[in-house]
Motif scaffolding. Structure first.
Motif, mmCIF file in Angstrom:
data_model
loop_
_atom_site.group_PDB
_atom_site.id
_atom_site.type_symbol
_atom_site.label_atom_id
_atom_site.label_comp_id
_atom_site.label_asym_id
_atom_site.label_seq_id
_atom_site.Cartn_x
_atom_site.Cartn_y
_atom_site.Cartn_z
ATOM 1 N N ILE A 164 51.719 85.727 73.813
ATOM 2 C CA ILE A 164 51.150 86.871 73.104
ATOM 3 C C ILE A 164 49.726 87.037 73.627
ATOM 4 C CG2 ILE A 164 50.459 87.794 70.858
ATOM 5 C CD1 ILE A 164 52.577 85.839 69.630
ATOM 6 N N PRO A 165 49.359 88.242 74.026
ATOM 7 C CA PRO A 165 47.994 88.420 74.546
ATOM 8 C C PRO A 165 46.946 88.012 73.515
ATOM 9 C CG PRO A 165 49.335 90.375 74.957
ATOM 10 C CD PRO A 165 50.124 89.491 74.049
ATOM 11 N N ASP A 166 45.949 87.298 73.961
ATOM 12 C CA ASP A 166 44.908 86.840 73.058
ATOM 13 C C ASP A 166 43.645 86.576 73.879
ATOM 14 O OD1 ASP A 166 44.429 85.475 70.193
ATOM 15 O OD2 ASP A 166 43.407 84.315 71.745
ATOM 16 N N PRO A 167 42.507 87.046 73.380
ATOM 17 C CA PRO A 167 41.281 86.859 74.167
ATOM 18 C C PRO A 167 40.925 85.393 74.375
ATOM 19 C CG PRO A 167 40.785 87.735 71.969
ATOM 20 C CD PRO A 167 42.261 87.822 72.157
ATOM 21 N N ALA A 168 41.205 84.569 73.379
ATOM 22 C CA ALA A 168 40.884 83.152 73.548
ATOM 23 C C ALA A 168 41.708 82.558 74.687
ATOM 24 C CB ALA A 168 41.140 82.398 72.248
ATOM 25 N N ASN A 169 42.960 82.953 74.771
ATOM 26 C CA ASN A 169 43.792 82.430 75.849
ATOM 27 C C ASN A 169 43.226 82.808 77.209
ATOM 28 O OD1 ASN A 169 45.573 81.131 74.229
ATOM 29 N ND2 ASN A 169 47.260 82.579 74.480
ATOM 30 N N THR A 170 42.798 84.055 77.319
ATOM 31 C CA THR A 170 42.258 84.493 78.601
ATOM 32 C C THR A 170 41.004 83.702 78.962
ATOM 33 O OG1 THR A 170 43.121 86.694 78.128
ATOM 34 C CG2 THR A 170 41.537 86.511 79.926
ATOM 35 N N LEU A 171 40.151 83.489 77.974
ATOM 36 C CA LEU A 171 38.912 82.776 78.263
ATOM 37 C C LEU A 171 39.155 81.293 78.513
ATOM 38 C CD1 LEU A 171 36.482 84.636 75.856
ATOM 39 C CD2 LEU A 171 36.652 84.808 78.336
ATOM 40 N N ILE A 172 40.098 80.714 77.788
ATOM 41 C CA ILE A 172 40.447 79.318 78.079
ATOM 42 C C ILE A 172 40.974 79.223 79.511
ATOM 43 C CG2 ILE A 172 42.065 77.459 77.535
ATOM 44 C CD1 ILE A 172 41.918 78.421 74.572
ATOM 45 N N ALA A 173 41.831 80.166 79.847
ATOM 46 C CA ALA A 173 42.407 80.154 81.193
ATOM 47 C C ALA A 173 41.331 80.345 82.259
ATOM 48 C CB ALA A 173 43.479 81.240 81.312
ATOM 49 N N SER A 223 38.222 79.626 81.999
ATOM 50 C CA SER A 223 37.221 78.550 81.980
ATOM 51 C C SER A 223 37.604 77.360 82.842
ATOM 52 C CB SER A 223 37.010 78.060 80.545
ATOM 53 O OG SER A 223 38.089 77.242 80.127
ATOM 54 N N GLY A 224 38.884 77.228 83.110
ATOM 55 C CA GLY A 224 39.330 76.058 83.866
ATOM 56 C C GLY A 224 39.622 74.858 82.994
ATOM 57 N N TYR A 225 39.488 75.010 81.697
ATOM 58 C CA TYR A 225 39.775 73.890 80.789
ATOM 59 C C TYR A 225 41.260 73.547 80.837
ATOM 60 C CZ TYR A 225 40.739 71.448 76.393
ATOM 61 O OH TYR A 225 41.173 70.543 75.455
ATOM 62 N N ARG A 226 41.526 72.271 80.920
ATOM 63 C CA ARG A 226 42.902 71.779 80.825
ATOM 64 C C ARG A 226 42.966 70.771 79.693
ATOM 65 N NH1 ARG A 226 41.548 74.476 85.655
ATOM 66 N NH2 ARG A 226 43.429 74.887 86.885
ATOM 67 N N PRO A 227 43.796 71.014 78.705
ATOM 68 C CA PRO A 227 43.866 70.042 77.610
ATOM 69 C C PRO A 227 44.418 68.719 78.121
ATOM 70 C CG PRO A 227 45.594 71.705 77.394
ATOM 71 C CD PRO A 227 44.713 72.142 78.511
ATOM 72 N N PRO A 228 43.854 67.620 77.677
ATOM 73 C CA PRO A 228 44.410 66.327 78.090
ATOM 74 C C PRO A 228 45.840 66.203 77.578
ATOM 75 C CG PRO A 228 42.837 66.064 76.304
ATOM 76 C CD PRO A 228 42.737 67.485 76.744
ATOM 77 N N PRO A 229 46.712 65.624 78.359
ATOM 78 C CA PRO A 229 48.141 65.566 77.969
ATOM 79 C C PRO A 229 48.369 64.930 76.614
ATOM 80 C CG PRO A 229 47.885 64.986 80.275
ATOM 81 C CD PRO A 229 46.497 65.104 79.713
ATOM 82 N N ILE A 230 47.504 64.048 76.205
ATOM 83 C CA ILE A 230 47.719 63.385 74.917
ATOM 84 C C ILE A 230 47.728 64.403 73.776
ATOM 85 C CG2 ILE A 230 45.283 62.896 74.418
ATOM 86 C CD1 ILE A 230 46.235 60.146 73.377
ATOM 87 N N LEU A 231 47.029 65.513 73.940
ATOM 88 C CA LEU A 231 47.024 66.523 72.873
ATOM 89 C C LEU A 231 48.410 67.143 72.726
ATOM 90 C CD1 LEU A 231 43.569 68.316 73.361
ATOM 91 C CD2 LEU A 231 44.225 66.629 71.632
ATOM 92 N N GLU A 232 49.067 67.370 73.825
ATOM 93 C CA GLU A 232 50.421 67.919 73.729
ATOM 94 C C GLU A 232 51.365 66.905 73.084
ATOM 95 O OE1 GLU A 232 51.831 70.498 76.661
ATOM 96 O OE2 GLU A 232 53.923 69.893 76.477
ATOM 97 N N ARG A 233 51.144 65.662 73.387
ATOM 98 C CA ARG A 233 52.014 64.634 72.774
ATOM 99 C C ARG A 233 51.792 64.600 71.260
ATOM 100 N NH1 ARG A 233 50.606 61.695 77.815
ATOM 101 N NH2 ARG A 233 52.407 62.111 79.145
ATOM 102 N N VAL A 234 50.534 64.696 70.862
ATOM 103 C CA VAL A 234 50.255 64.731 69.421
ATOM 104 C C VAL A 234 50.858 65.979 68.799
ATOM 105 C CG1 VAL A 234 48.410 64.963 67.697
ATOM 106 C CG2 VAL A 234 48.147 63.351 69.592
ATOM 107 N N ALA A 235 50.724 67.081 69.500
ATOM 108 C CA ALA A 235 51.234 68.344 68.958
ATOM 109 C C ALA A 235 52.746 68.338 68.804
ATOM 110 C CB ALA A 235 50.797 69.500 69.852
ATOM 111 N N ARG A 236 53.411 67.596 69.675
ATOM 112 C CA ARG A 236 54.878 67.671 69.683
ATOM 113 C C ARG A 236 55.566 66.438 69.106
ATOM 114 N NH1 ARG A 236 57.440 71.637 72.248
ATOM 115 N NH2 ARG A 236 56.247 73.104 73.528
#
Lengths: 693, 335
Positions: A330-339, A341-354
């Motif tokens: 879904i289009p979202d300004p935060a997504n565009t800016l995160i993208a 910015s070059g920020y990559r979430p550390p994989p552990i966050l996805e593990r916690v999320a899932r």
């Protein structure tokens, strides 16, 4: 209690702290029930096992544990992203990131010269796409005098930093002129200030030698950067010691991820950039640990009516897709800016999320927005600002999140004191996968507590932008007459309303997605949301009303907050009770724990429950897990006669992290992985136990 | 009366009494937010300071910032040093309004009132929703001034024209006094109420009036040391406005929500409702004109600004329809 953590240590023989001992871990009995879920694959051929061993080592671990626990054949989850190696998680994120950027840059189209905003312009300039069209669009956007304050600042700052190398001189001249002549307000909320100061910092960074005459506020670039950095570091300190004020908002998390992304991407000060990146990790963890399938569960500081009824309409639903692949793009300004910015979430966050392999309790300490008047005896000062602790409690299950705060006036206008959110197959933006209660309340007392306005106008002026605030059928909002207590999957809400209360009733929201609703002769109302059974026991009888029974939102009175009501808002109803002393008990359970809905009902009917409203509302309830819960309005609630220890409520506490108040750090844990954010030293440490299970 | 004649008479009546007379010594400034047209928005359509020309037209002045509530000029600066209080902090001009600079940092917000010291013009004070501030360099820099205050919220203050460093501060919990230029504060014998407005008599500086939230109006005849209730009819009202006629200290004015304008012509002994002729009884600001004796200005909530030359017996349209007024200030004209 036999804990799975102990089983892990014994069985796997890990040399590391594979699991952190935590009081919130759920009993093995519950875990075993979970594993009987038919949604999981029971038999895997040896060849597949060998393949999985390469790709999903954690999965093998889970299976081994299950076998040793005697449960296997076994109840083994299919390979989920939790089991993916870091590189694969990163690769998938990268693919989503590319999709976000492709979508953003496609908005700027030479054939449609009036399409796109500043952020799409920034994306094009950074990515080298449609540069001439982007500059032309920027000139259009910059022609009128701005009027959106900090909501003008951050897109403009994004253009200045992300699009820096693609701007032409005419664009720069106009941008600099606007910063000189337009006085953007700093606003009055925490997110406003974060947006304002991060934008000001970066804009000033692009004009390093600019003197006071170049800026709307008469301060030089150096002075503006110093003021901005000072505020942002203070905000980071308060957040990592006492909790966020505008906490866990599925809407306004966007307004924190944006400024932190901007700083992460473009702040030249290495330490400051690192801190911003750490705050991104911190905020995203805060979401990850309380989400169910991407939906931000539990209690929230701020939600709009559209979002409280249909949680997929929140920005976090869009952001969750970019970060972890939940839902849909879904289009979202935060997504565009995160993208960008070059920020990559550390994989552990996805593990916690899932990782919902076992249910867990998440406790968090937050704080109220600063109280400038009427602070109350429970307030305390941080520096010279007064606030009140917010005690968050969430029960997080693979199929739902039931979460709450203690009630009271914690945030102006848009508080959600408690909610149940469940996993659903319904399309994200149409899903009404939520159940919650509210005591509709509005007053100048609340308004002047949090705003600098005048007693007699503050409610009116709030309602100019938040039309539902002063409406009897409002759904978001806190109340000074509400006290909530949760333990596990049970919740008790108590209400003691004076006669002069503006809206003297309580409302419980029954969404259109609930099925099998039964008003039982026992006094319980049973219903089902997704794979969650819900039991609701009102203290006093109520009546059913359609949600939005005043027609405020469906008439469009709320402007943007009610737009599209027919799609997301219609078809739900509310149980409304006007007894001044009132309350209810909520008991939920995963459907997998019972043979049938009828079995759940029978189990709940058999639970001891004693309620009283003769004096202060009071309830004693034996929950499904056997805990005897007692709550009396005005008193500290208890579990098995032991009062809840609010004094030592942790900043974070769950199997994934434990931090005490004031820690200024966050150590995220998953399996043998440790990811430490040390804000005192501006340091990220990542370790993995050598004895990986 | 036919309509054209009525219009003509109204126009004549509404003309300033000074028209054709010597140029006034003061200029009227209104700190307002244009909220009347604010729909589906959290911000007003316009805000800031407006100044009134002799022809009755209002012109925007100073930075177009949100939440502008007050303006003061440093005595002796010949109009060069101007301070403005707004949501973002204190904004200062050192060149008569040609350029402006925010002189507070991120810690300061929601400035509600400003004042220069009555004797030492390098000292200035600010009342903010987050606590008072003091400056010793004419508003170029500011420091917190919270010592002795159990509650920090404040939105009004007055200095003493005869005694340097003497400041009365209206807080959430009564009136506090400082005699050391806001370094320390002590409570006066004032009501336990949120003080919304303090006004000092220019004719007799010993006399002050305080407007409160839900506790009506209070009068002091001993320079703020003690206070007694006045106007029993508004004793439970939310009073936002208070003014004392500089030309006649017996003329007092109060205004508030659903109260309208209340006038005393005998130093607070008796009070009369003087709201007839106003479109609404919600009054936020009252101010006497120092150049036109007896002229009282009133700012309503969103229904315009009005003036009266007969202590509220009749009112004349002063413009600024739609404005939510925070202050009406007469500043010396620089020649």
């Amino acid at each position: 209690m036999h804990r799975l953590g102990a089983t892990l240590r014994t069985t796997v023989g890990s040399g590391g702290n594979v699991r952190v001992k935590c009081e919130n871990e759920i009993s093995q009995k519950s875990w075993l029930k979970y594993r009987k879920n038919p949604a999981y694959v029971y038999i895997l051929p040896p060849l597949l096992l060998m393949t999985l061993k390469l790709v999903c080592p954690r999965l093998i671990m889970v299976m081994a544990i299950g076998a040793l626990a005697g449960q296997i054949g076994a109840a083994t989850p299919v390979c989920s992203p939790t089991d993916l190696p870091d590189a694969e998680i990163a690769r998938r994120f990268e693919a989503r990131r590319e999709a976000v950027l492709a979508r953003a840059t496609a908005v700027i189209d030479p054939a449609h010269p009036t399409r796109g905003g500043f952020i799409e312009v920034a994306a094009c300039l950074q990515q080298g796409a449609h540069r001439e069209a982007a500059l032309a669009r920027l000139a259009q956007l910059n022609a009128p005098m701005p009027d959106l304050n900090m909501f003008w600042m951050f897109p403009m700052a994004a253009v200045m930093v992300a699009g820096h190398d693609g701007l032409d001189q005419a664009s720069w001249d106009r941008i600099q002129e606007l910063w000189r002549v337009y006085w953007p307000s700093r606003g009055d909320t925490e997110n406003h200030w974060c947006l304002y100061y991060s934008s000001l910092y970066l804009a000033a960074q692009t004009m390093p030698g600019a003197g006071p005459e170049k800026w709307f506020n008469g301060k030089s670039s150096a002075e503006n950067m110093a003021e901005a950095k000072s505020y942002l570091e203070h905000w980071m300190w308060v957040t990592t010691t006492h909790g966020q004020g505008e906490y866990d908002s599925p809407n306004y998390i966007q307004e924190y991820l944006i400024p932190m992304s901007l700083l992460t991407g473009w702040a030249k000060d290495d330490a400051f950039r690192q801190k911003a990146r750490m705050m991104l990790d911190y905020l995203i963890y805060d979401y990850a640990v309380e989400n169910v399938d991407g939906y931000y569960g539990g209690a929230h500081s701020r939600v709009y009516p559209k979002q409280i009824i249909a949680p997929g309409n929140t920005p976090i639903a869009a952001i969750g897709w970019l970060l972890f692949g939940f839902g849909e793009q879904i289009p979202d300004p935060a997504n565009t800016l995160i993208a960008l910015s070059g920020y990559r979430p550390p994989p552990i966050l996805e593990r916690v999320a899932r990782d919902r392999s076992r249910p867990y309790v998440e406790r968090e300490l937050k704080r109220t927005r600063w109280r400038l008047r009427n602070a109350g005896p429970d307030s305390f000062a941080i520096g010279d600002k007064r606030t009140v602790p917010v005690y968050k409690y969430s029960y997080v299950d693979a199929d739902f999140v039931l979460g709450s705060t203690q009630g009271g006036l914690l945030q102006p206008i848009q508080q959600q004191t408690w909610s149940l959110t469940w996993r659903t197959d319904t399309r994200v933006q149409d899903a009404a996968n939520t159940f919650f209660g509210v005591q509709p309340y509005s007053s100048p007392l609340e308004g002047t507590m949090f705003f600098g306005g005048d007693w007699d106008t503050v409610t009116d002026l709030i309602a100019r932008s938040k039309a539902d605030y002063d409406s009897e059928d409002k759904l978001p909002g806190g109340s000074p007459y509400e006290q909530v207590f949760q333990h596990g999957t049970a919740l008790i809400a108590l209400y003691d309303m004076p006669a002069h209360n503006r809206f003297p009733h309580i409302t419980t929201f029954f969404s259109r997605d609930l099925v099998n609703t039964i008003e039982d002769s026992s006094g319980w109302i049973f219903t089902q949301g997704g794979a969650v059974y819900i039991a609701y026991r009102p203290f006093a009888p109520g009546t059913w009303k359609p949600n939005d029974w005043t027609g405020l939102l469906r008439r469009g009175t709320g402007g943007f907050i009610g737009a599209g009501f027919a799609q997301w808002g219609a078809g739900s109803r509310c149980y409304v009770s006007d007894a001044p002393r009132n309350g209810y008990v909520v008991q939920v359970a995963p459907a997998r724990d019972f043979a049938s809905f009828a079995a759940f009902q029978a189990a709940v009917r058999a639970l001891p429950l004693k309620i009283s409203t003769a004096a202060a509302p009071e309830a004693t309830f034996t929950a499904l897990d056997g805990s005897v819960l007692h709550a009396r309005y005005g008193d500290t609630p208890s579990v098995k006669t032991k009062p809840v220890d609010y004094a030592h409520w942790p900043l974070f506490d769950s199997p994934f992290a434990h931090e005490i108040r004031g820690s200024e750090r966050l150590e995220i844990r998953h399996g043998a992985q440790r990811y430490r954010l040390d804000f005192k030293r501006t340091l990220i440490q990542e370790t993995v136990s050598s004895a990986q299970p | 009366m036919n309509a054209p004649l009525a219009l003509l008479l109204a126009l004549i009546v509404s003309l300033p009494a000074t028209a054709g007379a010597a140029a006034p010594a003061h200029q009227l400034y209104a700190a307002v937010a244009m909220t009347k047209a604010q729909k589906n928005s959290s911000t007003p359509t316009d805000s800031g300071l407006y100044t009134r020309a002799p022809d009755g037209q209002w012109t925007h002045f100073g930075p177009r910032a949100l939440g502008v509530t007050s303006i003061v000029v440093q005595p002796g600066s010949v109009g060069r040093v101007i301070l403005i209080g707004c949501s973002d902090g204190v904004v200062r001009s050192a060149d008569g309004g040609k350029t402006w600079r925010k002189t507070t940092g991120w810690e300061v917000a929601d400035v509600r009132a400003l004042a220069f010291d009555g004797q030492n013009s390098s000292d200035a004070y600010a009342a903010t929703c987050w606590g008072p501030l003091r400056s010793t360099d004419g508003g170029a820099t500011w420091a917190l001034a919270q010592t002795g205050l159990p509650k920090l919220y404040c939105q009004t203050l007055v200095t003493d024209p005869r005694q340097p460093g003497r400041v009365l501060l209206g807080t959430e919990d009564g009136i506090y006094l400082s005699t050391d230029a806001a370094k320390t504060w002590s409570r006066t014998a004032s009501p336990a109420a949120c003080i919304l407005r303090l006004a000092r008599s220019a004719a007799d500086p010993q006399v002050l009036v305080a407007a409160t939230l839900a506790r009506g109006a209070w009068l002091s005849c001993d320079n703020g040391d003690s206070w007694s209730a006045t106007d029993s009819a508004s004793a439970a009202a939310n009073l936002y406005a208070a003014a004392i006629d500089p030309a006649n200290g017996a003329h007092l004015a109060l205004g508030g929500w659903a109260v309208g304008v209340r006038i005393s012509a005998d130093g607070g002994k008796t009070w009369t409702d003087r709201s007839a002729g106003l479109p609404v009884k919600n009054i936020f600001v009252l101010s006497f004109d120092p150049d036109v004796h007896g002229r009282l200005w009133a700012s309503t909530f969103e229904e315009g600004t009005f003036f009266s030359d007969d202590l509220g017996a009749t009112w004349h349209d002063g413009g600024l329809y739609g404005a939510y007024g925070f202050d009406l200030t007469f500043l010396p004209v620089t020649r």
